[in-house]
Write an enzyme that holds these catalytic residues in place. Structure first.
Site, mmCIF file in Angstrom:
data_model
loop_
_atom_site.group_PDB
_atom_site.id
_atom_site.type_symbol
_atom_site.label_atom_id
_atom_site.label_comp_id
_atom_site.label_asym_id
_atom_site.label_seq_id
_atom_site.Cartn_x
_atom_site.Cartn_y
_atom_site.Cartn_z
ATOM 1 C CG ASN A 96 -1.857 1.091 1.334
ATOM 2 O OD1 ASN A 96 -1.785 2.057 0.574
ATOM 3 N ND2 ASN A 96 -2.774 0.993 2.278
ATOM 4 C CG HIS B 13 -11.463 6.010 2.857
ATOM 5 N ND1 HIS B 13 -11.964 7.184 3.371
ATOM 6 C CD2 HIS B 13 -10.124 6.092 2.995
ATOM 7 C CE1 HIS B 13 -10.975 7.939 3.804
ATOM 8 N NE2 HIS B 13 -9.834 7.295 3.588
ATOM 9 N NE ARG C 280 -6.733 14.001 2.427
ATOM 10 C CZ ARG C 280 -6.974 12.693 2.283
ATOM 11 N NH1 ARG C 280 -7.998 12.288 1.559
ATOM 12 N NH2 ARG C 280 -6.200 11.794 2.851
#
Ligand code: ADP
Length: 398
Positions: free
Chosen positions: A9, A179, A239
């Site tokens: 990942n 996600h 964010r």
């Protein structure tokens, strides 16, 4: 499938990894990461019980992303003794409108995924780099790309479209959602721990550095707070989440900010960090006595509660709310505040269970149940990789 199965990942400054043994239940053998690539790279590998097996550090210029990928392979191979890594699954953030399922990497696939870089410029290049490195250095290892966007293919058109002229949506400007691997994993775990909810209306809250909600009906996504990019929806660590597009026009016109300056603002300088002026890390904010830390958390919770209302509307009601990821799994105060804000839905928390933080955290009599279910994106990728290669070997995937 013979041999061990690896999962990578890869992000902008870190590569997380896990290695699973052969066998249908994919036993975890190793897990770890190289973090701070480009600054002070540091490798840490643990076994399934969390015991540290290897640690190593480098100077900034001694280990780039490609070298880090090969270092992970080498170290894991040594720690595995005689067992060989024969397959690797990768998290790839964007599958565009074309890739609705995990994909075996064959010639041409990386180029097709590279064409999607403009849709996720901050993530996709990092996800694809290790696929190229392994294809060159270890071509005998089978590779599978698993997409964060794939879970959302089930969403109805109204959940995918922006209200802009059609030509733009046809060119790919639409809600994709992110996600997805986390939501897929949590949905499958929820089916195992609460089978009565398998066909139900479930809102899952992935609250980590990145944060979003997903409305899941009968195990499939019907709506998400994430949009065209992973900057939409909830307030996050750094964010901003959903913002009036007029703000961005104002910043361009009145403050002379260009696209790169706005990108930096909305991805790296906003959210919990921007509002608190202290940190993007929930633990640091909880420890702070500064009023701005409390305000940042209040705004974070307010955005979650309001967006749960939106997810509830998309589902026509809610049977369960599930918390996952770093904050969702570990911060009872955030969960308590969110659940209090959801009392109108018929959610009654159980304070002691919420403090304990595992399994069901709502009162027995609560009409809407609440849960904590730890996510494990790496295991979801491992399962997809195993299934994809198994289908390929038996001819079903050709
Ligand atoms: P990422 O999106 O990078 O995978 P994580 O899911 O690891 O992020 O979540 C990181 C967030 O979880 C940080 O804000 C961190 O402070 C928070 N967190 C982790 N452990 C705790 C804890 N014990 N209490 C409160 N917050 C926590």
């Amino acid at each position: 499938m013979q041999g061990c199965l690896g999962v990578l990942n890869a992000g902008s400054s870190s590569i997380k990894f896990a290695i699973y043994g052969a066998g249908d239940d994919l036993p975890l053998r190793l897990r770890g990461q190289i973090e701070a690539i480009g600054v002070a790279p540091k490798l840490k590998v643990s076994d399934a019980a969390g015991r540290t097996l290897a640690e190593q550090g480098w100077k900034a210029n001694e280990l780039d992303h490609a070298a880090a990928t090969l270092q992970i392979l080498r170290t894991c191979q040594e720690l595995l003794g005689g067992a060989r890594v024969t397959a690797i699954g990768h998290r790839v953030v964007h599958g565009g409108t074309r890739f609705a399922a995990p994909l075996r990497v064959e010639p041409g696939v990386v180029d097709a995924l590279g064409a999607l870089v403009s849709l996720a410029p901050l993530h996709q290049p990092h996800n694809l780099a290790p696929i190229r490195v392994i294809a060159d250095a270890a071509p005998h290892i089978a590779q599978v790309a698993c997409f964060d966007t794939a879970f959302y293919f089930s969403q109805p058109w109204v959940a995918q479209a922006f209200a802009i002229p059609r030509a733009f949506s046809e060119a790919g400007v639409r809600r994709y959602g992110f996600h997805g691997l986390s939501y897929e994993f949590v949905s499958s775990r929820l089916r195992a721990v609460a089978p009565e909810l398998a066909g139900g209306r479930v809102v899952i809250a992935h609250l980590g550095n990145g944060a979003s909600l997903c409305a899941v009906l009968d195990g499939r996504s019907v709506a998400s707070t994430m949009g065209f990019t992973a900057a939409d929806g909830l307030m996050m660590g750094t964010r901003c989440g959903a913002i009036d597009p007029g703000v961005l026009l104002y910043l361009m016109d009145e403050q002379g900010m260009d696209a790169r300056a706005i990108e930096d603002l909305i991805y790296h300088r906003s959210g919990l960090l921007g509002v608190s002026g202290i940190s993007s890390d929930m633990r640091t904010l909880r420890a702070s006595v500064d009023a701005s830390a409390a305000e940042a958390i209040a705004l974070f919770v307010n955005r979650i509660v309001r967006e749960i209302g939106s997810m509830a509307a998309a589902l026509g009601g809610v049977d369960a709310l599930v918390f996952t990821a770093g904050i969702g799994e570990n911060d009872p105060m955030t969960r308590a505040s969110v659940m209090t804000g959801c009392a109108w839905l018929g959610l009654e928390p159980d304070a002691a269970r919420n403090e304990a933080g595992a399994g069901r955290i709502s009162a027995e009599r609560s009409r809407v149940s609440a849960w904590v279910i730890p996510t494990d994106e790496e295991r979801m990728i491992a399962q997809h990789t195993f299934d994809t290669l198994h289908a390929f070997e038996t001819g079903a995937g050709e």
